[in-house]
Design a protein around this motif. Sequence first.
Motif, PDB file in Angstrom:
ATOM      1  N   ASP A  70       0.825  -1.211   0.000  1.00  0.00           N
ATOM      2  CA  ASP A  70       0.000   0.000   0.000  1.00  0.00           C
ATOM      3  C   ASP A  70       0.857   1.258   0.000  1.00  0.00           C
ATOM      4  O   ASP A  70       0.525   2.242  -0.674  1.00  0.00           O
ATOM      5  N   SER A 111      -3.243  -5.597  -1.669  1.00  0.00           N
ATOM      6  CA  SER A 111      -3.446  -4.466  -0.775  1.00  0.00           C
ATOM      7  C   SER A 111      -4.066  -4.957   0.527  1.00  0.00           C
ATOM      8  O   SER A 111      -5.210  -5.435   0.535  1.00  0.00           O
ATOM      9  N   THR A 113      -4.824  -2.972   2.958  1.00  0.00           N
ATOM     10  CA  THR A 113      -5.805  -1.952   3.306  1.00  0.00           C
ATOM     11  C   THR A 113      -7.161  -2.260   2.687  1.00  0.00           C
ATOM     12  O   THR A 113      -8.204  -2.135   3.329  1.00  0.00           O
TER      13      THR A 113
END
Length: 200
Positions: A70, A111, A113
């Motif tokens: 990220d 990712s 996140t």
Amino acid sequence: MSLLNVVVGDGIAWLCVDTNSRSVAGDHSFQQSKMVSLAHHSAVIACRGELSFLAHVFLNCFLTPEQDFDSLLESWRRRLAEATAGYLQMAEANKWEAAAVGHEVVLLGWSNTRGQPVCLAARRQSAKDEFETTEVTCRIAPAPGRKVSNLSNLSEMEALARDQVHAVRRDNPGEPIGGKLLLAEVSRGKVAFRELATLD
């Protein structure tokens, strides 16, 4: 000419490249990897165009202080600009006409996140231009010459690659495309590589 195909799903993403390349001088052909792994980021970078640029992008990302994928996504444009500076210096030292060569580069990884794979695609017409960068869920290059209706399985990814090789060899004889079809598969915490097919 190289093929570079990406499909991003909810929990998995595929990236395919071929291996045929031609020297900068254009006087001989050889087999070459057109993607590299950033294992510490669970990510892969792939490139179309003059492939010496891929080495500069890889080194620039390999030596980064970013702790995860990220963070690398956030710095991607800056990393490409820094890689371009080194690439142009090398081209000048070797008397290459690098500025006239375009590039297409993708960064694909997991990712944490967002809890899914993410792909950023960057493209420019020449090394003097800035990259246009977009997030993509499907990227097919070159255009296969047919409508692509379904890329939900690896058999279709292979069929697409064969169509691309056939179209380039028909329309642009002598362009380097083909060889092995290599696959990178990205899922949570994992990047796996394998040879999907032989295109010649």
